[in-house]
Motif scaffolding. Structure first.
Motif, PDB file in Angstrom:
ATOM      1  N   TYR A 187       1.003  -1.611  -0.178  1.00  0.00           N
ATOM      2  CA  TYR A 187       0.130   0.284  -0.355  1.00  0.00           C
ATOM      3  C   TYR A 187       0.261   1.652   0.027  1.00  0.00           C
ATOM      4  O   TYR A 187       0.412   2.674  -0.709  1.00  0.00           O
ATOM      5  N   THR A 188       1.947   1.793   0.565  1.00  0.00           N
ATOM      6  CA  THR A 188       2.905   2.703   0.422  1.00  0.00           C
ATOM      7  C   THR A 188       3.281   2.361  -0.903  1.00  0.00           C
ATOM      8  O   THR A 188       3.124   3.897  -1.618  1.00  0.00           O
ATOM      9  N   ALA A 189       3.805   1.515  -1.978  1.00  0.00           N
ATOM     10  CA  ALA A 189       3.895   1.594  -3.508  1.00  0.00           C
ATOM     11  C   ALA A 189       2.844   1.717  -3.819  1.00  0.00           C
ATOM     12  O   ALA A 189       2.957   3.107  -4.813  1.00  0.00           O
ATOM     13  N   TYR A 190       1.632   1.461  -3.484  1.00  0.00           N
ATOM     14  CA  TYR A 190       0.144   2.038  -4.183  1.00  0.00           C
ATOM     15  C   TYR A 190       0.469   3.536  -4.373  1.00  0.00           C
ATOM     16  O   TYR A 190       0.027   4.378  -4.550  1.00  0.00           O
ATOM     17  N   GLY A 191       0.207   4.445  -2.118  1.00  0.00           N
ATOM     18  CA  GLY A 191       0.494   5.354  -2.454  1.00  0.00           C
ATOM     19  C   GLY A 191       0.845   6.055  -3.341  1.00  0.00           C
ATOM     20  O   GLY A 191       1.098   7.231  -3.844  1.00  0.00           O
ATOM     21  N   ILE A 327       9.622   2.071 -13.318  1.00  0.00           N
ATOM     22  CA  ILE A 327       9.464   2.621 -12.185  1.00  0.00           C
ATOM     23  C   ILE A 327       8.144   2.133 -11.504  1.00  0.00           C
ATOM     24  O   ILE A 327       8.484   1.803 -10.196  1.00  0.00           O
ATOM     25  N   PHE A 328       6.813   2.232 -11.606  1.00  0.00           N
ATOM     26  CA  PHE A 328       5.511   1.569 -10.785  1.00  0.00           C
ATOM     27  C   PHE A 328       6.306   0.040 -11.005  1.00  0.00           C
ATOM     28  O   PHE A 328       5.914  -0.390  -9.576  1.00  0.00           O
ATOM     29  N   VAL A 335       1.867  -3.934 -12.789  1.00  0.00           N
ATOM     30  CA  VAL A 335       1.616  -3.502 -14.854  1.00  0.00           C
ATOM     31  C   VAL A 335       0.774  -4.141 -15.584  1.00  0.00           C
ATOM     32  O   VAL A 335       0.344  -3.249 -16.529  1.00  0.00           O
ATOM     33  N   ARG A 336       0.987  -4.688 -15.010  1.00  0.00           N
ATOM     34  CA  ARG A 336      -0.777  -6.644 -16.298  1.00  0.00           C
ATOM     35  C   ARG A 336      -1.295  -6.545 -15.729  1.00  0.00           C
ATOM     36  O   ARG A 336      -1.625  -7.060 -14.107  1.00  0.00           O
ATOM     37  N   LEU A 337      -2.801  -6.383 -15.978  1.00  0.00           N
ATOM     38  CA  LEU A 337      -4.135  -7.269 -15.322  1.00  0.00           C
ATOM     39  C   LEU A 337      -3.392  -9.133 -14.886  1.00  0.00           C
ATOM     40  O   LEU A 337      -4.167  -9.617 -14.052  1.00  0.00           O
ATOM     41  N   LYS A 338      -2.132  -9.538 -15.887  1.00  0.00           N
ATOM     42  CA  LYS A 338      -2.306 -11.034 -15.663  1.00  0.00           C
ATOM     43  C   LYS A 338      -1.086 -10.335 -13.842  1.00  0.00           C
ATOM     44  O   LYS A 338      -1.233 -11.782 -13.070  1.00  0.00           O
TER      45      LYS A 338
END
Ligand code: NZQ
Ligand code: ZN
Length: 382
Positions: A187-191, A327-328, A335-338
């Motif tokens: 969640y830190t990364a998602y932020g 970066i993401f 970075v992909r649905l899979k």
């Protein structure tokens, strides 16, 4: 540069120990408090006990509504608003991340309305008043602590909608970076992704506002510099503080002044992933942004090149998109649905996602999306 009015009445209290004033500040609005919280992180981290003690020390009466889920649902808003009316609440204190604060914002309006809260979210009813709201932020990401936007989900209608109302600005927002120490790595990364995405939505908006563009680049650079370091050192106060302030600035108006609008098409795509598969918001954006940029690369190559030059000193469009995606990925965000175990051609995944996009009329304000674009985006996200 476009004309603009910048109105932001939120009083922001930022730094270590700032909630020591929350009791006195809250008491200014009355005695009866509705405390809105999430599923339990605030109790686990100790933030809950600290805030509750400080409210009680001022003699305030606390009614609690807990259990707000991530990607918050309108049913909770309706229940909490009913509780708030029953208890004749004077002031709401929201303690949590974006989902808790967005729910509390909507509750603050719904308490002044006799119909269902969904009417407010859709804009069918436009409230002209709210119960005062105080936010205590525990997760740096959305910027909700300093804006007048909330995002709420309706699972029956398969819609997740963001809406604005000037009565939803928190009166005060308390941002203690140490309250975010316990946010886990993902969640830190998602932020960090979310705050970069907010900056990009402004970047790909419309209007020539060079200073706002410079703020955008500065915010993204701040995230690129400190985000990866923070993931290696989750209890580092300075890094938490830098990311927290960057997230606030990414969506408090600073990056949009002088522009006609941001784009927000990618957020629409992300909300469709969240409403169907409950994908965390930031994760939905790290999947949707690279796909959206690939879709747009022949339509707006110059704007992508300007971004690449400013951020990475490169100007090849494909390289710029790859770099952002990298970066993401390096942050650990999908970075992909899979990457989140969604196979677009399995079962009815494609159909469900497309349907959510159609129902919500997913579109950018500036860069319009067609139904054919939805198909292309789904392929690019796969
Ligand atoms: O429910 P709890 O137990 O609190 O756990 C939460 C949740 O599981 C947890 N968490 C929060 N603070 C924590 C913590 N865990 C450990 N330590 C802490 N200190 O983190 C999880 C995610 O929380 P959530 O509030 O859902 O995350 P976030 O802050 O990213 O908010 C996401 C929501 O905000 C909306 C998103 O669409 C999504 O619904 N957005 C709101 C915006 C706005 N109002 O301006 C703009 C954004 O673009 C975004 O759309
Ligand atoms: Zn966002």
């Amino acid at each position: 540069m476009e004309n603009f009015v910048w109105y932001n009445p939120v009083k922001l209290h930022f730094g270590d120990g700032v909630t020591d004033k929350i009791g006195k500040v809250t008491a200014e609005f009355g005695k009866r408090v509705l405390l809105v919280t999430g599923k339990g992180s605030a109790k686990a981290s100790g933030a809950y006990e600290q805030v509750v003690t400080r409210l009680q020390n001022e003699g305030l009466t606390i009614t609690e509504y807990s259990g707000i889920k991530s990607n918050p649902i309108v049913e909770d808003v309706d229940k909490a608003a009913a509780l708030g009316k029953e208890k004749k609440i004077d002031v709401i204190v929201a303690l949590g991340g974006g989902s808790v604060i967005d729910s509390a914002k909507t509750i603050s309006l719904a308490m002044k309305y006799d119909g269902p809260a969904w009417d407010i979210v859709t804009g069918d009813y436009k409230p002209k008043d709210s119960t005062p709201l105080i936010a205590v932020l525990t997760l740096a990401a959305t910027g909700t602590e300093m804006n007048s936007v909330a995002v709420v989900q309706n699972n029956c209608k398969q819609q997740k909608i963001g809406f604005g109302n000037k009565y939803m600005y928190p009166r005060h927002s308390f941002l203690d970076p140490s309250y975010t120490f316990s946010v886990p790595k993902n969640y830190t990364a998602y932020g960090v992704v979310d705050l970069i995405a907010h900056s990009l939505e402004a970047w790909f908006g419309e209007g020539d506002a060079t200073l706002s563009d410079r703020f955008i680049i500065a915010i993204i650079k701040e995230a690129m510099k400190n985000g990866p370091d923070l993931l290696e050192d989750l209890e580092n106060y300075d890094l938490r503080a830098k990311i927290m302030y960057a997230a606030t600035c990414a969506l408090n108006g600073l990056t949009s002044n002088g522009k006609k609008s941001g784009d927000w098409g990618v957020h629409g795509i992300g909300h469709s992933l969240s409403v169907v598969y409950d994908v965390p918001h930031g994760a939905s954006l790290s999947i949707a942004y690279p796909a959206w940029m690939k879709l747009q690369k022949d339509r707006i190559p110059e704007r992508i090149q300007e971004l690449g030059k400013a951020l990475f000193e490169i100007s090849e469009v494909d390289d710029i998109i790859y770099k952002l995606e990298y970066i993401f990925k390096a942050l650990g965000s999908p970075v992909r649905l899979k990457d989140i175990n969604l196979k677009i051609e399995e079962g009815n995944t494609r159909e469900r996602l497309k349907n959510a996009m159609v129902v919500s009329k997913v579109d950018g304000v500036v860069h319009k999306l067609t139904q054919q674009d939805y198909e292309t985006l789904l392929d690019l996200m796969a």
